[in-house]
Design an enzyme around this catalytic site. Structure first.
Site, PDB file in Angstrom:
ATOM      1  N   LEU A  61       0.740  -1.210   0.048  1.00  0.00           N
ATOM      2  CA  LEU A  61       0.143   0.048   0.068  1.00  0.00           C
ATOM      3  C   LEU A  61       0.879   1.059  -0.170  1.00  0.00           C
ATOM      4  CD1 LEU A  61      -2.667  -1.331   2.478  1.00  0.00           C
ATOM      5  CD2 LEU A  61      -2.809  -1.432   0.172  1.00  0.00           C
ATOM      6  N   CYS A  62       0.654   2.143  -1.021  1.00  0.00           N
ATOM      7  CA  CYS A  62       1.532   3.263  -1.066  1.00  0.00           C
ATOM      8  C   CYS A  62       2.869   2.989  -1.189  1.00  0.00           C
ATOM      9  CB  CYS A  62       1.225   4.189   0.120  1.00  0.00           C
ATOM     10  SG  CYS A  62       1.613   6.074  -0.208  1.00  0.00           S
TER      11      CYS A  62
END
Length: 334
Positions: free
Chosen positions: A116-117
């Site tokens: 994530l990210c």
């Protein structure tokens, strides 16, 4: 697009690595999407079993906002069916050897891994992304390329589904990717129910631009929300981009600019995506006739339905029904 996966069995375990400096938002997204009970689905418990783990007993989160304690040790990854690696701001500093090894061995034994990210930096450091498609936050794209030139970076998209490895771009795109995983694992009906609880868009295609300009609107309000609701109620009817423009009382060119600015996609791509989502929901609810699904969803023909559903889900309509239909369905009839 989804590459297809086996449907998680009860007890499918999602393990989230919480490392020094981890962003709390992405940890929250993973626990919210995967770990909370789902009464909106008639379930007493969550869709997945979720465990947080860390390399140390106490983990200082991003900017020292708080320290997390009471999480499992890092070897919890050895029980993971899906491993989630959130981002952190100090991406030029490699993760510790123990974290890199945990990521590497989890993938080596066949578990699904998702970042994530800027968690994609950790996946690259562990050697998982060499020669593979991935994304990261647009602000870090050039640094990522310099550090990991062998990765096929796609810096403009919301997320990349490369089968057993999935990467989200920014923090908000973590929601898109996690909903995509729920859809991939449990079908459109379940994903839509979860998105309604979140009060979040049910489906944004991974190929949409991650940075969408949203200036404050002039008066009158130019929000697309009323138009989208009107179109969603008429997906089974002959509905074109010209029809959408006429409804909004603007030219097709102006409508195209508004879709790009507000949704990061084109009117036609949005309309097609909504129709495919509706088709999947009809299949999940038990409709067995391809021509009926195609007509009611606005996809027109069984051939177009087959092509669109396969492109979106990685499955043929019949395979989709077997996986997500009521009780596991029979092949669809043309």
């Amino acid at each position: 697009m989804a590459q297809g996966s086996s449907q998680p069995k009860p007890g499918h375990r999602v393990v989230v690595i919480v490392d020094e400096g981890t962003n709390p938002f992405e940890v929250g997204v993973a626990t919210e999407l995967f770990g909370l009970p789902r009464p909106e689905l008639g379930l007493d418990g969550p869709l997945y079993d979720v465990t947080l783990c860390a390399p140390t007993r106490e983990v200082r989160m991003n900017h020292g906002f708080f320290t997390m304690t009471g999480v499992a040790p890092l070897d919890a990854v050895d029980e993971a069916d899906t491993l989630v690696v959130p981002g952190r701001p100090d991406n030029v500093v490699p993760r510790g050897a123990a974290v890199r090894d945990a990521i590497r061995r989890t993938h080596a034994r066949g578990a699904r891994v998702m970042s994530l990210c800027t968690g994609s930096f950790a996946l690259a450091e562990a050697g998982l992304l060499e020669g593979r498609r991935a994304t990261t936050h647009w602000r870090w794209a050039e640094i990522f390329r310099a550090l990991h030139p062998g990765v096929l970076l796609e810096p403009d998209v919301l997320f990349v589904d490369d089968g057993d490895i999935l990467t989200a771009s920014g923090s908000a795109a973590a929601l898109d990717l996690c909903l995509h995983v729920v859809r991939r694992d449990h079908g459109a009906e379940v994903a839509n129910a979860v998105s309604r609880r979140l009060v979040f868009a049910a489906h944004r295609d991974g190929g949409q631009k991650q940075f969408v300009e949203r200036p404050l609107p002039d008066v009158p309000d130019e929000s697309l929300a009323p138009l989208l609701a009107w179109a969603q109620a008429r997906l089974g009817k002959p509905l074109t981009v010209a029809d959408l423009a006429a409804r909004a009382a603007v030219s097709p060119a102006t409508l195209h600019r508004r879709f790009r600015a507000q949704l990061g996609t084109t009117p036609l791509a949005w309309l097609t995506g909504e129709r495919v989502t509706l088709a999947c929901r009809l299949i999940e609810r038990g409709e067995e006739r391809l021509d009926v699904v195609a007509a009611h969803s606005g996809l027109g023909t069984a051939a177009n339905l087959r092509a669109r559903v396969r492109r979106e889900t990685g499955l043929s309509p019949s395979a989709y029904r077997r996986r997500f239909g009521p009780g596991g369905g029979e092949p669809l009839m043309s």
